[in-house]
Design a protein around this motif. Structure first.
Motif: not given
Length: 219
Positions: A123-150
């Protein structure tokens, strides 16, 4: 400047983080009101979450009757933007993704995004593309989890890991880094000294963009 800042999810903790981020950008005479809806998801992850949260955001803005010079929608989905603009065409409305990526475009150069869960990366990658800066994006780093808790405590629980992800993104060549997601609001100011490139906080970007426009007090 009088702003309504809406956290589109219902997490009180995330709302507090957004309020804290907004306070970093205040100037004498400013009055910011930060709120969240009374219904909807605690965290916006799925399209269904976004649809419900959009309705909740519109109802929240409808219920706000104090004088207001602008509205900030504090989610990286720019959740509810279309409906809020239709409701309040008299004042500027900006989402934090739009604001953050506008600053990325103005700065130029390659940038990265750091976020708090793997499921948020597409979703974040798509938003960057929608905003016209997808060509500048070199990547998205994320915590290695989807158990967000609070979601209101995710940045305090993982501050060191998120700081390290920012350093790794800079080492990959990013000349600026967007902190991706409302729950990370305010974190840039806390960990920025540990990273040699600018960390971009969408809430603060949105406030400063609204400040740069000609906004006359309304009574």
């Amino acid at each position: 400047m009088r702003l309504l800042i809406v956290n589109p999810n219902t997490s009180k903790g995330v709302t507090d983080r957004i309020r804290e981020a907004a306070n970093y950008a205040t100037r004498p005479g400013d009055h910011f009101t930060t709120v969240c809806p009374s219904f909807g998801p605690e965290l916006i992850v799925t399209p269904q979450d976004a649809e419900l949260a959009s309705r909740a955001v519109v109802e929240t803005v409808k219920a706000y009757d104090a004088p207001c010079d602008g509205i900030v929608l504090a989610s990286f989905g720019n959740t509810g933007a279309e409906g809020v603009r239709a409701l309040r065409p008299d004042i500027p409305v900006i989402g934090i993704a739009t604001a953050a990526f506008a600053i990325v475009g103005a700065l130029g150069g390659p940038f990265g995004i750091v976020t708090f869960g793997r499921s948020l990366v597409p979703g974040l990658t798509d938003k960057a593309k929608e905003a016209g800066v997808g060509g500048q994006l070199i990547g998205v780093e994320a915590l290695a989890t989807d158990c967000f808790g609070d979601p209101g405590t995710v940045q305090s629980r993982h501050a060191l890991e998120l700081s390290q992800l920012c350093i790794e993104m800079q080492q990959r060549g990013a000349t600026s880094i967007v902190m991706g997601g409302g729950p990370l609001a305010g974190l840039a100011a806390k960990i920025g000294a540990s990273c040699p490139v600018p960390l971009i906080d969408g809430t603060q970007c949105a406030i400063n963009i609204l400040r740069s426009t000609t906004i006359l007090p309304r009574t």
